[in-house]
Design an enzyme around this catalytic site. Sequence first.
Site, PDB file in Angstrom:
ATOM      1  N   ARG A 168       0.819  -1.217   0.000  1.00 55.71           N
ATOM      2  CA  ARG A 168       0.000   0.000   0.000  1.00 55.71           C
ATOM      3  C   ARG A 168       0.847   1.257   0.000  1.00 55.71           C
ATOM      4  NH1 ARG A 168      -2.602  -3.911   2.778  1.00 55.71           N
ATOM      5  NH2 ARG A 168      -4.838  -4.157   2.368  1.00 55.71           N
ATOM      6  N   HIS A 199      -0.935  -2.604  -4.482  1.00 55.34           N
ATOM      7  CA  HIS A 199      -0.403  -3.580  -5.447  1.00 55.34           C
ATOM      8  C   HIS A 199      -0.453  -3.095  -6.900  1.00 55.34           C
ATOM      9  CE1 HIS A 199       0.242  -6.384  -2.326  1.00 55.34           C
ATOM     10  NE2 HIS A 199      -0.962  -6.914  -2.253  1.00 55.34           N
ATOM     11  N   HIS A 221       2.958 -13.100  -4.879  1.00 54.42           N
ATOM     12  CA  HIS A 221       1.842 -13.057  -3.934  1.00 54.42           C
ATOM     13  C   HIS A 221       1.164 -14.427  -3.806  1.00 54.42           C
ATOM     14  CE1 HIS A 221      -1.408 -11.406  -1.574  1.00 54.42           C
ATOM     15  NE2 HIS A 221      -0.967 -10.167  -1.735  1.00 54.42           N
ATOM     16  N   TYR A 229      -0.385 -17.682  -2.065  1.00 55.51           N
ATOM     17  CA  TYR A 229      -1.023 -18.084  -0.812  1.00 55.51           C
ATOM     18  C   TYR A 229      -0.672 -19.548  -0.582  1.00 55.51           C
ATOM     19  CZ  TYR A 229      -4.134 -13.964  -0.802  1.00 55.51           C
ATOM     20  OH  TYR A 229      -4.656 -12.691  -0.779  1.00 55.51           O
ATOM     21  N   ASP A 249       1.650  -8.482   9.574  1.00 52.81           N
ATOM     22  CA  ASP A 249       2.389  -7.229   9.474  1.00 52.81           C
ATOM     23  C   ASP A 249       3.484  -7.268   8.419  1.00 52.81           C
ATOM     24  OD1 ASP A 249       1.207  -5.537  11.554  1.00 52.81           O
ATOM     25  OD2 ASP A 249       1.955  -7.052  12.945  1.00 52.81           O
ATOM     26  N   GLN A 263       6.228  -9.072   4.024  1.00 54.06           N
ATOM     27  CA  GLN A 263       4.846  -8.939   4.456  1.00 54.06           C
ATOM     28  C   GLN A 263       4.268 -10.317   4.754  1.00 54.06           C
ATOM     29  OE1 GLN A 263       2.495  -6.040   4.668  1.00 54.06           O
ATOM     30  NE2 GLN A 263       1.501  -7.699   5.823  1.00 54.06           N
ATOM     31  N   GLU A 265       5.369 -12.251   1.526  1.00 55.62           N
ATOM     32  CA  GLU A 265       5.669 -11.423   0.362  1.00 55.62           C
ATOM     33  C   GLU A 265       6.960 -10.642   0.591  1.00 55.62           C
ATOM     34  OE1 GLU A 265       2.053  -9.033  -0.252  1.00 55.62           O
ATOM     35  OE2 GLU A 265       1.081 -10.540   1.014  1.00 55.62           O
TER      36      GLU A 265
END
Length: 346
Positions: A79, A104, A179, A181, A246, A281, A309
Amino acid sequence: MSPTPFGRLPNGENVEAYDLTLPDGSGCRIITLGAIVTELRVPDKQGDLADVVLGFDRLAPYLGPHPYFGAIAGRVAGRITGATFEIDGRAYPLAVNNPPNHLHGGVMGFSHRNWSATPLTRADGAPSLRLEYHSPNGEEGDPGNVDAAVTYTFTKRHELILEIEAVTDQSTPFSLTQHAYFNLQGEGSGSIEDHRLQILAETYAPTDDHMGLLGRRAPVTAPGNDFNQTQRIGDALPHLHKQHGDLYFLPPRSGLTQVARVEEPISGRVLNVRTDEPCLQFYTGVSLDDSMIGKSGQPYAPYAGLCLEAEGYPDGPNSPALGDILLRPGQTYRRTTVYAFSTLPN
């Protein structure tokens, strides 16, 4: 390594899939849209393979809203607070696609672009694929023409290596991330709350309730976001801000360094993350809400996958003391992240 059709975009462009596969069947599938990793197959402690990343097995869901499953996010990953920044006194307003922030790369960031792909031949025989994208000046509000490339390699040690390169003709913020998952028990197998996580970082970047970065660093705390000692993710969730996870400032170092480790006790799979990026991240997958059906036919509920990330400090243009992410003419941006899979001892 020959491409296979994966569908066609509304503008008529073809999306292709490439399989980086080893003789034991392990490997990954990458599509040209968003340089997305749609599959990642690795063995458990019994030698059985499972796909350990969330995603889809057809193009249509990737064209609709989805939370960047397996994509390359950017021109800036993360962000940018307030969706604006300045360079040399000039303001650059950006799309507010995650109000009140820019997330992003915007509405049509790198994750939504169709990259060109070239299989590579390596001396060690590991399957490798280079994807390239030209981002024109002004795209999503960012200055400068950027030529970016990402190279994926899958090694016989079950490592997925990501190498990023870029050049620009104007100073511009630039920081990409992968990114994915991850669910080490297997995609569609349920929650990652029993996964055990370690992150080797002493400080993090606090955020407001919109997850906008506040322009400062703070020490990690226990119980909560201190993962220097491995802890079960489910135990940490109640102590995390909005149960989100975080952005961590990684210690200064030279070259690739181990920064995170994930263990899954049932399968015995282990993920070690090495990177030369300055930040990491951690995202818990809290915003997944059962609305998306994955490859196995199972809905993705909250905490169905976790993200690690590796990236630069996203709000660097507004807080350069915390991480300067400006790419300048004459520079070549180079970053590497390795996702290395193994198993716990029996």
